[in-house]
Design a protein around this motif. Structure first.
Motif, mmCIF file in Angstrom:
data_model
loop_
_atom_site.group_PDB
_atom_site.id
_atom_site.type_symbol
_atom_site.label_atom_id
_atom_site.label_comp_id
_atom_site.label_asym_id
_atom_site.label_seq_id
_atom_site.Cartn_x
_atom_site.Cartn_y
_atom_site.Cartn_z
ATOM 1 N N UNK A 117 11.527 10.910 10.534
ATOM 2 C CA UNK A 117 11.240 11.603 11.795
ATOM 3 C C UNK A 117 12.187 11.141 12.897
ATOM 4 N N UNK A 118 12.437 9.832 12.982
ATOM 5 C CA UNK A 118 13.356 9.328 14.000
ATOM 6 C C UNK A 118 14.747 9.928 13.833
ATOM 7 N N UNK A 119 15.213 9.995 12.592
ATOM 8 C CA UNK A 119 16.534 10.567 12.337
ATOM 9 C C UNK A 119 16.561 12.052 12.731
ATOM 10 N N UNK A 120 15.511 12.774 12.358
ATOM 11 C CA UNK A 120 15.455 14.198 12.698
ATOM 12 C C UNK A 120 15.441 14.430 14.205
ATOM 13 N N UNK A 121 14.738 13.573 14.934
ATOM 14 C CA UNK A 121 14.648 13.722 16.385
ATOM 15 C C UNK A 121 16.017 13.691 17.055
ATOM 16 N N UNK A 122 16.945 12.948 16.471
ATOM 17 C CA UNK A 122 18.231 12.725 17.132
ATOM 18 C C UNK A 122 19.405 13.402 16.436
ATOM 19 N N UNK A 123 19.139 14.219 15.420
ATOM 20 C CA UNK A 123 20.207 14.770 14.590
ATOM 21 C C UNK A 123 20.854 16.029 15.148
ATOM 22 N N UNK A 158 0.836 -1.194 0.000
ATOM 23 C CA UNK A 158 0.000 0.000 0.000
ATOM 24 C C UNK A 158 0.874 1.247 0.000
ATOM 25 N N UNK A 159 0.681 2.111 -0.999
ATOM 26 C CA UNK A 159 1.543 3.273 -1.163
ATOM 27 C C UNK A 159 1.478 4.207 0.043
ATOM 28 N N UNK A 160 0.295 4.403 0.609
ATOM 29 C CA UNK A 160 0.162 5.285 1.764
ATOM 30 C C UNK A 160 0.917 4.735 2.972
ATOM 31 N N UNK A 161 0.856 3.418 3.155
ATOM 32 C CA UNK A 161 1.573 2.808 4.274
ATOM 33 C C UNK A 161 3.091 2.887 4.056
ATOM 34 N N UNK A 162 3.514 2.808 2.794
ATOM 35 C CA UNK A 162 4.944 2.970 2.498
ATOM 36 C C UNK A 162 5.402 4.381 2.874
ATOM 37 N N UNK A 163 4.582 5.362 2.514
ATOM 38 C CA UNK A 163 4.924 6.744 2.843
ATOM 39 C C UNK A 163 4.991 6.941 4.353
ATOM 40 N N UNK A 164 4.084 6.310 5.074
ATOM 41 C CA UNK A 164 4.075 6.411 6.538
ATOM 42 C C UNK A 164 5.358 5.832 7.117
ATOM 43 N N UNK A 165 5.792 4.695 6.580
ATOM 44 C CA UNK A 165 7.021 4.063 7.058
ATOM 45 C C UNK A 165 8.234 4.952 6.777
ATOM 46 N N UNK A 166 8.305 5.521 5.579
ATOM 47 C CA UNK A 166 9.412 6.403 5.226
ATOM 48 C C UNK A 166 9.424 7.659 6.098
ATOM 49 N N UNK A 196 8.231 7.876 9.105
ATOM 50 C CA UNK A 196 8.619 7.472 10.465
ATOM 51 C C UNK A 196 10.136 7.374 10.581
ATOM 52 N N UNK A 197 10.773 6.821 9.555
ATOM 53 C CA UNK A 197 12.232 6.730 9.553
ATOM 54 C C UNK A 197 12.861 8.114 9.535
ATOM 55 N N UNK A 223 8.323 4.781 18.090
ATOM 56 C CA UNK A 223 8.056 4.931 16.660
ATOM 57 C C UNK A 223 8.665 3.803 15.818
ATOM 58 N N UNK A 224 9.565 3.015 16.402
ATOM 59 C CA UNK A 224 10.171 1.907 15.660
ATOM 60 C C UNK A 224 9.125 0.937 15.128
ATOM 61 N N UNK A 225 7.980 0.858 15.799
ATOM 62 C CA UNK A 225 6.957 -0.080 15.360
ATOM 63 C C UNK A 225 6.438 0.267 13.970
#
Length: 272
Positions: free
Chosen positions: A141-147, A128-136, A138-139, A180-182
């Protein structure tokens, strides 16, 4: 001064040490990326390459993280955002203590810069394209949180919005990342497509090509990789048996600029 071949042989020893931990703990791994390409095309390292890459399916990756540091001992440091405060990537690097592999432009980024081996988790990707976008997202966002540590160390401009984000205490941002890893680490067994976690989720593979493994010669030993490596390498590199032009044969320095690599001196000595 270490030659490129000295560096390659040191990293080969790192690979053997990591593989021993995997074998001793029933953890499956696969040579991947440039390391696998080197094995297929050159029987070992790509002559101008300077690192080792392996994949682990998500369950094996989690198993490795539980035992890796204790099993590897004081010789190595298992680096990820949970073990190295200013590290922000969502994959794991094995760093050799007492050594250096440090891009000069990152010298003020206070993380462990020993010689490294990359371990990338293979995760499921939805059809599902929308779920792919959500996963990307999330990744990302996690990087931004710790950058923030990286951005400050490299002198990057930090937007007002990001400055507000970084006012949140680090321990809370780290807890958000863990929660958010989930949305990022999806079990590849439940999906027909998968990807390796890197800076982004860009290259998608059929999960089935990773189901079976074989042994392949890499330098002086045999290591495990996926049996359908031809399909994998074609997706990743296209005509992978044709080497690039000589002007493009520059290892990671082409991406990262000058890199200090020293198998005998700790990176802290270069910083100090």
């Amino acid at each position: 001064m270490d030659t490129l071949r000295d560096i390659q042989l040191f990293e080969l020893k790192m690979l053997k040490d990591v593989v021993k931990v995997c074998d001793d703990n029933n953890i499956e791994y696969m040579l991947s990326s440039g390391t696998l390409l080197g094995a297929v095309r050159h029987g070992g390292f790509i002559p101008w390459d300077d690192d080792i890459d392996i994949y682990m399916t998500l369950d094996n990756y989690k198993k490795f993280l539980k035992v890796g540091q204790q099993a590897l001992g004081d010789k190595y440091f298992v680096q990820n955002y949970e073990t190295d405060k200013l590290y922000f990537e969502m994959w794991t690097q094995i760093r050799a203590n007492g050594t250096t592999s440090m891009p000069v432009k990152f010298k003020n980024w206070n993380i462990h810069f020993g010689m490294c081996l990359d371990i990338f988790p293979l995760v499921g990707v939805s059809d599902n394209e929308e779920k792919r976008k959500k996963q990307k997202k999330a990744l990302c966002f996690n990087r931004l949180l710790l950058m923030d540590g990286f951005l400050k160390a490299t002198g990057e401009n930090i937007s007002t919005k990001m400055k507000l984000l970084y006012k949140i205490p680090y321990r809370i941002r780290k807890a958000i990342c863990k929660f958010n890893e989930r949305n990022i680490y999806l079990d590849p067994k439940k999906y027909s497509s998968c990807a390796a976690i890197w800076y982004d989720i860009t290259i998608i593979y059929p999960t089935a090509i990773f189901n079976d493994t074989i042994k392949i010669i890499f330098e002086d030993s045999k290591f495990t990789t996926l049996s359908q490596y031809d399909e994998y390498l074609k997706i990743l590199y296209g005509d992978y048996m044709t080497p690039p032009k000589e002007s493009e044969r520059n290892g990671h320095s082409g991406e990262l600029g000058d890199i200090i690599m020293d198998t005998k001196k700790d990176y802290q000595e270069y910083i100090n």
